[in-house]
Design an enzyme around this catalytic site. Structure first.
Site, PDB file in Angstrom:
ATOM      1  N   ASN A 209     100.886 103.140  -4.390  1.00 49.22           N
ATOM      2  CA  ASN A 209     100.502 104.435  -4.204  1.00 49.22           C
ATOM      3  C   ASN A 209      98.848 104.757  -4.307  1.00 49.22           C
ATOM      4  O   ASN A 209      98.151 104.082  -5.245  1.00 49.22           O
ATOM      5  CB  ASN A 209     101.070 105.397  -5.251  1.00 49.22           C
ATOM      6  CG  ASN A 209     100.590 107.021  -4.974  1.00 49.22           C
ATOM      7  OD1 ASN A 209      99.580 107.203  -4.388  1.00 49.22           O
ATOM      8  ND2 ASN A 209     101.404 107.692  -5.882  1.00 49.22           N
ATOM      9  N   CYS A 214     102.161 108.951  -1.980  1.00 50.71           N
ATOM     10  CA  CYS A 214     103.595 108.569  -2.087  1.00 50.71           C
ATOM     11  C   CYS A 214     104.811 109.457  -0.872  1.00 50.71           C
ATOM     12  O   CYS A 214     105.486 108.759  -0.493  1.00 50.71           O
ATOM     13  CB  CYS A 214     104.191 109.349  -3.546  1.00 50.71           C
ATOM     14  SG  CYS A 214     103.715 110.725  -3.849  1.00 50.71           S
ATOM     15  N   HIS A 457     105.522 114.931  -6.966  1.00 52.71           N
ATOM     16  CA  HIS A 457     105.928 113.422  -6.409  1.00 52.71           C
ATOM     17  C   HIS A 457     106.645 113.553  -5.543  1.00 52.71           C
ATOM     18  O   HIS A 457     107.812 114.169  -5.421  1.00 52.71           O
ATOM     19  CB  HIS A 457     106.018 112.634  -7.952  1.00 52.71           C
ATOM     20  CG  HIS A 457     106.226 111.166  -7.328  1.00 52.71           C
ATOM     21  ND1 HIS A 457     105.269 110.392  -7.181  1.00 52.71           N
ATOM     22  CD2 HIS A 457     107.372 110.453  -7.571  1.00 52.71           C
ATOM     23  CE1 HIS A 457     105.797 109.038  -7.099  1.00 52.71           C
ATOM     24  NE2 HIS A 457     106.983 109.270  -7.073  1.00 52.71           N
ATOM     25  N   ASP A 474     110.556 104.437  -5.120  1.00 53.25           N
ATOM     26  CA  ASP A 474     109.652 105.071  -5.891  1.00 53.25           C
ATOM     27  C   ASP A 474     108.297 104.511  -5.907  1.00 53.25           C
ATOM     28  O   ASP A 474     107.941 103.742  -6.881  1.00 53.25           O
ATOM     29  CB  ASP A 474     110.143 105.538  -7.153  1.00 53.25           C
ATOM     30  CG  ASP A 474     109.385 106.706  -7.752  1.00 53.25           C
ATOM     31  OD1 ASP A 474     108.509 107.049  -7.306  1.00 53.25           O
ATOM     32  OD2 ASP A 474     110.001 107.019  -9.041  1.00 53.25           O
TER      33      ASP A 474
END
Length: 1105
Positions: A209, A214, A457, A474
């Site tokens: 990131n 993201c 997020h 993630d």
């Protein structure tokens, strides 16, 4: 005992010890566990209870363990410190833990997820007890877990309120442990992710990131796993592209790294190829817009290649908007393509309901009948039906909507369910749709947003193919997930049945209610094999593999070099040739603040290398026999100069390069050497009693100062003895000279010719500068031209010189538009301006300069000529102390003096027909009024014959929907900067409008309200006029053909329904709408200008490369 036990009772997943009043016996195992061990929502693999009876408490050892017992395929025991663990205050606490019995015998990489309760109870009355519970992932590094401060010993030994006996009675007690070993289907339950290896555990790696990318990472992973798409991207020819300038190549490289790397992959190269600066990476953009812009960019890159049409084939479906009469056979319809479908979440229970809402039929009847062509007013059905869905279906769930009460965008966190499989046949046109294959879709991707409107997020849950399990991507971590984590945990709303959200130790992101799906990716079951075919090695372009393998080898070599750096040092060698090209202090520039270091021949040498070996390398490099070279070490003198000091001894075989550096040249990281060429190898030593002096020539006519080699001269010689030597070297005959000693910056002294070198304190490595001794008249002439007549002034210039790079403020195609000049910090703005003007062949008074931010190169402040600052002031102290400064310039049409009292404006003229016809620059005194600007503009533009002759000046609102008009008496100096000004001719219709007419705003957009383009304008709406007639007047106002207007759609945009435009039919009368001040009419048509404007207050996503 290891530190894992310290203070564990204070962890979030432990509950504080409690003395319990309810009568539940420790021996009633099921009831006790139900009461004291909350259901964590995981399947239980095994449940065991073990009780350990203890007597003679006060005589117990400091640390004891219970007999082992088995649960869930693992051996366990209780670990007790009867008087407290050493980390707690001694003798007043009981510490008790659940201990994994034989961690060393367990297989490598073992783990066990256990929920447990530890109880100390009275041996005669099992309803008197103290209990604590916790849950933990037991691993080799954390193989015991429990409570350092389980209870105070005195409390256990005394009778507590409500009881008749103490917990420890007559020094006896029972310690019971209840253990539930839980199923861990993903292998990462309660994982702390220290040393977690995504590639090893899942076969995939994450993306780093960059700050707020993201949202992009989750979409890129989804695209990467869509193998047909990845293959199509790989088919774009990119052999000759640069990764930071070509989106296609940068994306290919990201995909290749995701395929081959075992570490998270960076995306900086990709965002650079978009033309984004680092700040863009810290702004969260709209994922849907990013998706569309990226697809558009790739589609254009695929044209004319093997991959052409891949995006349409994968992602584009067709829908039909229709109005169908009920009582007569008449239908008006249009077919449109779509890349994704936006579905309502609010008020919808699940995905089926959202689809039904999307295709819901609206009845046009009663007062709302439809004006059918040639058939009068008719009852009709209005709606949308799908003709086909694409193989990969992107569904955007409308989690972000405009809330009229709050007058703001809000996030909808309502529960909205979606299935693993959905049959979309019922939403297809019964006649036109092809039903040869079922329209069953399988869920393959869930893009999730956790947080609120202003941030949060993003991550993605993806099932890469039919045989791979669901994975969570993630950012830089990829983990397996359960079906529940894919569906239930992303529906939004309250968690079902009041269970707590999954308890995850160390998990920061469990904002449960605010975590929900915003985009779903479904793949048509019958197309799965085509969309997700096995990926073959030959699908990767060979040039990409070759290029990246080479880069990897280079990186590994660099890494090795870095790791081995401490074993090496750099030797820089000054030669007579480098000295002859050096214009500056000493023999070369090393650490000057505002000047780049000299480019010297450099050698990377092992510190342990023998001097003789190193000397051979140097001799070979410069092409001399070893016997003909001597190397001198340069040292940092006390007065901050760097000079040759002593030759390196030749007769010490054990001498290494590091010893030379440490002993002969202290306080330097690298070794600085001078290569002394010996004219006669039979006399290797310098003449006795001689000193080595370096000579520099200051040429008054060329205004240059360069090295002219060195001489050996006796210490006892007079300074004047140097004059014939210099004359001989310069091939002059009897030329009188002046000699100066270069002592240090700021100290250049004229030498006395009659003194000896010893008396003048001259030593090895000193620098003497000479110039021709000029007659007074020539000195006077030089100074009259602003030139220097002696080296002292030139050395002063060297001490203050700076390299300034000049670059045009606005892009120019000419590569020579960027150049650099050497200036002195003492020079003023006027000197700089005249030198730049000279270089550009442009009048210096018509140049304007802007300083830049040293770290980003972005424009900072316009320099005012009137201040006439020095270069030192213009540069201002910068913490980064760069060796050069960047200044931007503009070539002006007018004098800078005029500009500083006037306002420069550019006005785009849109005429009477709302078309950008041209831009006109103006330079007017800041005190002028807007009417003076319109008077000047009127002389340059063509007004319509017989028109009003009136001009309106305006800017466009941030959202691109309305005009912000300036009045004729506004002062030009007060118009905010920067500003894009527009002007149009006010139509007669608007001037003649009476009280019964309404003047409204009209703007242009393409499909979505946020994608505005063109220039908004004003328009008169008349009472009782059907829209069919309004449309004709609109057509005349914007001057488009019948063919073009037929492609336009017209929508009423109400602030109250901001996200949903209501499209207008020919029989509507828009006058009847109660217009709020901000309500406008939108013209929905393709933007042919290429100047799409971003949505309100939001920066549009632009991808350039």
């Amino acid at each position: 005992m290891d530190g894992t036990m310290d203070g564990l009772d204070e962890k979030a997943n432990g509950t504080p010890p409690m003395e319990v009043d309810d009568i539940v016996s420790v021996r009633d195992h099921d009831a006790f566990a139900a009461k004291h061990m909350p259901d964590l929502g995981h399947d239980v693999k095994d449940f065991k209870v073990s009780t350990w009876r203890l007597t003679n408490w006060k005589k117990l050892d400091k640390k004891i363990t219970s007999p082992e017992f088995e649960c869930g395929g693992h051996k366990w025991r209780i670990l007790l410190f009867p008087f407290g663990n050493s980390n707690a205050p001694p003798n007043d606490t009981v510490s008790v833990y659940l201990d994994y019995a034989e961690p060393k015998k367990a297989p490598e990489g073992w783990h066990a997820c256990a929920q447990f309760a530890l109880v100390i109870s009275n041996p005669h009355d099992p309803t008197i007890y103290t209990v604590s519970n916790a849950n933990h992932r037991f691993i080799a590094e954390e193989c015991d877990w429990g409570f350092t401060r389980f209870s105070e010993l005195r409390k256990l030994l005394s009778v507590q309120e409500g009881h008749l006996r103490p917990t420890i009675e007559e020094e006896a007690a029972e310690i019971t442990v209840f253990v539930r070993v839980l199923e861990d289907p993903t292998g990462v339950l309660w994982h702390n992710f220290v040393n977690y290896d995504s590639k090893k555990e899942t076969g995939f790696v994450g993306l780093k990131n960059q700050g707020a990318t993201c949202y992009m990472n989750s979409l890129l992973q989804s695209f990467f796993c869509t193998r047909y798409f990845r293959r199509a991207v790989y088919q774009i020819p990119t052999e000759d592209d640069l990764p930071t300038e070509s989106v296609a190549l940068a994306l290919q490289r990201v995909f290749y790294h995701l395929q081959t790397s075992d570490q998270p992959v960076g995306t900086t190269e990709l965002t650079k190829s978009f033309g984004w600066k680092s700040l863009d990476s810290f702004l969260q953009h709209d994922v849907q817009e990013f998706n569309r812009v990226l697809q558009d960019k790739l589609e254009s890159k695929m044209k004319g290649t093997k991959a052409e049409g891949a995006i349409t084939k994968l992602f584009v479906g067709k829908m039909k908007s229709y109005i169908k009469c009920v009582n007569v056979d008449y239908e008006s319809s249009r077919i449109e393509e779509f890349n994704d479908i936006q579905l309502n979440v609010k008020g919808m229970k699940n995905l089926y309901e959202s689809f039904r809402d999307y295709v819901q039929v609206e009845m046009l009847d009663g007062e709302n009948k439809y004006q059918a062509e040639g058939l009068g007013l008719q009852d009709a059905k209005k709606g949308i039906i799908f003709e086909s869905f694409p193989p990969v279906l992107h569904l955007q769930l409308k989690r972000f909507e405009y809330d009229i009460q709050r007058d703001a965008m809000v996030k909808i966190n309502d529960r909205h369910e979606f299935p693993f499989e959905i049959d979309l046949a019922e939403f297809l046109d019964p006649v036109a749709a092809d039903r040869s294959q079922p329209w069953v879709y399988k869920l393959h991707g869930v893009l999730v947003h956790s947080g609120d409107l202003h941030g949060g997020h993003y991550f993605a849950l993806i099932k890469p193919d039919n045989d791979t399990r669901w994975l969570k991507f993630d950012d830089d971590r990829v983990t397996p997930v359960t079906d529940k984590e894919v569906l239930e945990e992303n529906y939004g709303g309250e968690p079902l049945n009041g269970l707590p959200p999954t308890v995850q130790r160390n998990q920061v992101r469990t904002m449960k209610r605010f975590t929900n799906a915003y985009m779903l990716v479904y793949i048509r079951e019958s197309a799965t094999n085509e969309v997700l075919p096995p990926f073959q090695p030959e699908d990767t372009p060979p040039h990409l593999k070759r290029r990246l393998d080479e880069e990897r080898l280079q990186l590994e070599a660099k890494k090795r070099e870095r790791e081995e750096q401490h074993l090496f040092l750099t030797a820089k060698v000054i030669t007579d040739e480098t000295f002859s090209q050096h214009e500056g202090f000493d023999l070369a520039s090393f650490d000057e603040k505002n000047w780049p270091p000299s480019d010297l021949p450099s050698f990377r040498v092992l510190k342990t290398e023998n001097y003789s070996t190193f000397k051979s390398r140097v001799a070979l490099h410069f092409g001399y026999p070893e016997s003909q070279i001597r190397l001198w070490v340069l040292v940092n003198r006390q007065n901050k100069t760097v000079r040759p000091d002593t030759p390196i001894p030749e007769n010490e075989p054990a001498l290494t390069v590091e010893v030379i550096r440490n002993n002969m040249a202290a306080r330097q990281n690298d070794l600085r050497l001078y290569l002394d060429i010996i004219p006669d190898p039979s006399k290797p030593e310098p003449p006795p009693q001689s000193i080595m002096i370096f000579l520099k020539h200051f040429d008054t006519f060329k205004q240059t100062l360069y090295g002219v080699g060195k001489v050996y001269i006796s210490k006892t010689s007079k300074v004047s003895d140097l004059v014939p030597l210099i004359n001989e070297r310069m091939r002059w005959i009897g030329t009188p000279l002046k000699l100066y000693e270069e002592i240090k910056p700021g100290m250049i002294e004229l030498m006395k010719l009659k003194m000896t070198f010893s008396q003048s304190e001259i030593q090895d490595g000193d620098v003497i500068c000479f110039q021709v001794d000029l007659p007074e008249k020539e000195i006077h002439d030089l100074e009259a031209q602003g030139l220097l007549s002696n080296p002292a002034g030139f050395y002063d210039f060297l001490q203050n010189r700076v390299l300034i790079i000049f670059k045009p403020k606005f892009e120019e195609a000419d590569p020579e538009s960027e150049f650099s000049l050497v200036l002195s910090k003492k020079h003023t703005y006027d000197v700089m301006s005249s030198k730049v003007g000279e270089h550009l062949r442009h009048d210096s008074i018509k140049l304007r300069f802007t300083t830049t931010n040293p770290s980003t190169g972005q424009p900072k402040a316009i320099l005012k000529r009137s201040l006439n600052q020095s270069i030192a002031e213009i540069m201002q102290p910068s913490y980064t102390s760069p060796t050069s400064t960047l200044i931007l310039y503009e070539k002006l049409e007018v004098s800078i003096v005029e500009l500083e009292t006037k306002r420069s404006l550019k006005v785009t003229w849109t005429g009477i027909h709302n078309k950008e016809e041209g831009t006109h620059p103006f330079l007017l005194p800041k005190t002028s009024m807007v009417h003076e600007l319109t008077d000047n503009l009127a002389k340059l533009v063509k007004l319509s014959p017989g028109g009003t002759g009136k001009i309106r000046i305006f800017e466009i609102s941030k959202d691109g929907k309305t005009q912000k008009e300036f009045t004729s008496t506004d002062m030009i100096g007060n118009i905010p900067e920067p500003v894009d000004l527009y002007a149009e001719e006010v139509p007669a219709e608007e001037l003649e409008a009476d009280d019964s007419d309404k003047v409204i705003g009209v703007f242009h957009f393409s499909k979505e309200l946020t994608r505005t383009h063109g220039v908004p304008f004003k328009f008169v709406v008349k009472r009782g006029e059907k829209f069919a007639d309004t449309k004709k007047r609109l057509q005349a106002r914007i001057g488009v053909t019948d063919k073009e207007i037929a492609k336009y759609r017209f929508a009423l945009i109400q602030v109250s329904h901001f996200k949903n435009p209501s499209y207008i039919e020919d029989e509507d009368t828009i006058y009847e709408h109660q217009f709020a001040p901000e309500d406008v009419l939108g013209l929905d048509h393709v933007d042919r200008s290429g100047k799409t404007r971003p949505g309100a207050g939001e920066k549009a996503i632009v991808i350039r490369g």
